[in-house]
Motif scaffolding. Structure first.
Motif, PDB file in Angstrom:
ATOM      1  N   ASP A   1       0.851  -1.207   0.099  1.00  0.00           N
ATOM      2  CA  ASP A   1      -0.040   0.108  -0.008  1.00  0.00           C
ATOM      3  C   ASP A   1       0.932   1.126  -0.136  1.00  0.00           C
ATOM      4  O   ASP A   1       0.278   2.424  -0.251  1.00  0.00           O
TER       5      ASP A   1
ATOM      6  N   CYS B   1      -3.499  -5.646   0.005  1.00  0.00           N
ATOM      7  CA  CYS B   1      -2.474  -4.606  -0.090  1.00  0.00           C
ATOM      8  C   CYS B   1      -1.957  -4.817   1.517  1.00  0.00           C
ATOM      9  O   CYS B   1      -2.785  -4.756   2.436  1.00  0.00           O
TER      10      CYS B   1
ATOM     11  N   GLY C   1      -3.191   2.116  -5.990  1.00  0.00           N
ATOM     12  CA  GLY C   1      -3.205   1.361  -4.577  1.00  0.00           C
ATOM     13  C   GLY C   1      -2.257   1.857  -3.848  1.00  0.00           C
ATOM     14  O   GLY C   1      -2.326   1.374  -2.415  1.00  0.00           O
TER      15      GLY C   1
END
Length: 239
Positions: free
Chosen positions: A15, A45, A215
């Motif tokens: 992340d 993530c 992301g």
């Protein structure tokens, strides 16, 4: 294909990574392969540090990303995952057995022949920049990279792809070569620069890259800012 929370395939990604790593983390290769074969996928993530915890090491013993999960199947190593995707779904592998093996030889060439010296350069100029052995190693590493690029350029010649048509081998070759894009090395070989541009202009790659970048919503781990300041100071002393 879009990232879908309920998809049958789940991959892992970070992340957060430093700016210099964005667009280069190896889950991008898996995302690209899935985009090429038209498969939705979910993403789990991880915060920095979680990849070293027991829960993730059960999936990836070296504490890295990506991993790939589909039903009872769990895989690690981007090369193995991309190979599996190419075998599992149509689109990245030729039907002829000889052509399939030739596609795979370029996947292995990217990972085993080209990527090691390229990553050596990243290690000594970023992660080990403050070490006394870093600067003396660079000329030898650069020489090996240039030799490999020359050999790849010679083999590609005027062709669009290494295997005649775009395959899993080209996907991995482009993924590795673009690591040093913009550093003046690839650009020395116009056919390789055009080859990388050709691959990264494809819609499937662009969708994969956009998904990875979207992301990165987390925060840096404690101590990162101090490490980055020390790194920049070291690089300033050696340039």
């Amino acid at each position: 294909m879009p990232v879908e929370a309920g998809a049958a395939i789940t991959i892992t990604a970070f992340d957060w990574v430093p700016d210099f790593a964005k667009g280069q983390v190896r889950d991008l290769r898996v995302r690209w392969a899935l985009e090429e074969v038209g498969q939705d996928y979910a993403v789990r993530c991880l915060q920095q540090g979680q990849q070293k915890e027991a829960a993730h090491r059960a999936l990836q013993p070296f504490g890295q990303v990506p991993t790939y999960q589909e039903g009872d199947l769990t895989l690690f190593e981007s090369g193995a995952i991309v190979w599996h995707i190419a075998e599992r779904f149509p689109g990245l592998m030729p039907e002829d057995i000889g052509e399939r093996v030739r596609a795979l030889q370029w996947l292995f060439a990217a990972l085993n022949t080209l990527e090691p010296p390229i990553m050596d350069s990243s290690i000594v100029t970023i992660f080990e920049a403050a070490e006394p052995w870093s600067a003396p190693r660079l000329p030898g590493i650069d020489k090996r990279i240039k030799e490999r690029l020359q050999e790849a350029s010679d083999r590609l010649g005027a062709a669009k792809w290494f295997t005649g048509r775009f395959t899993v081998g080209d996907l991995m070759m482009v993924s590795v070569l673009r690591i040093i894009e913009g550093e003046g090395l690839i650009e020395t070989f116009p056919n390789l620069a055009e080859y990388v541009a050709r691959g990264t202009e494809w819609p499937a790659f662009q969708r994969a890259l956009a998904a990875q970048m979207a992301g990165f919503t987390g925060n840096p781990p404690p101590g990162f800012d101090a490490w980055m300041a020390e790194l920049q100071a070291t690089q300033g002393e050696t340039t």
